[in-house]
Design a protein around this motif. Sequence first.
Motif, short mmCIF file in Angstrom:
data_model
loop_
_atom_site.label_atom_id
_atom_site.label_comp_id
_atom_site.label_asym_id
_atom_site.label_seq_id
_atom_site.Cartn_x
_atom_site.Cartn_y
_atom_site.Cartn_z
N HIS A 97 0.83 -1.20 0.00
CA HIS A 97 0.00 0.00 0.00
C HIS A 97 0.86 1.26 0.00
N TYR A 99 3.93 1.43 -1.18
CA TYR A 99 4.55 1.47 -2.50
C TYR A 99 3.58 2.08 -3.53
N CYS A 100 2.36 1.62 -3.52
CA CYS A 100 1.38 2.13 -4.48
C CYS A 100 1.06 3.60 -4.24
N GLU A 104 1.99 5.39 -7.76
CA GLU A 104 0.90 5.31 -8.73
C GLU A 104 0.23 6.64 -9.02
N VAL A 147 4.11 -3.74 -9.66
CA VAL A 147 2.71 -3.32 -9.61
C VAL A 147 1.79 -4.45 -10.10
N HIS A 151 -0.99 -6.21 -7.65
CA HIS A 151 -2.41 -6.20 -8.02
C HIS A 151 -2.92 -7.57 -8.51
#
Length: 173
Positions: A97, A99-100, A104, A147, A151
Amino acid sequence: MTDRLTPRAREIATAARTLLEESGPAALTLRTLADRLGIKAPSLYKHFPDKHAVEVELIAQMLEESAAAMEAAEAREPGSLPTLAETYRTYALDHPHLYCLATERPLPRAALPAGLEDRAAMPLMRVCGGDIDLARSVWAFAHGMVVLEIHGRFPDDADLAAAWERGLKAFHP
């Protein structure tokens, strides 16, 4: 890492990080954060002007931690792209989380501590011999792989170790 923060701001950032890591970016609201801390949401504004500032702090933490991990990997195995890539992947998968949140959306460069983005990039720049285009290409590959893995976009039977190895060899035979 967080000596730029007051003790109370550090406590808020720690609670925000825990909330993010437990429940993801959608759960990170100032109201939820205040509830977790047992305070009213307006009290947070004494330490962070808005949610974006809290997120910037978390992004800075991610960059600092990943930079330290990459520097340690580089010290263990100088010049090893596979070692850096495995370290990068491990960090991202251990903190999906965070990292995203950090990767992103546009990077809030102007709000980050001076030199932090460069520090985070330097181990990869060194292993790529200072070739910024190669470093960006390797990062794009690593980021895309991470990623997609975070996901759940790879089939269950995908050999990700082989995909990483093949991809890295394409950049650094």
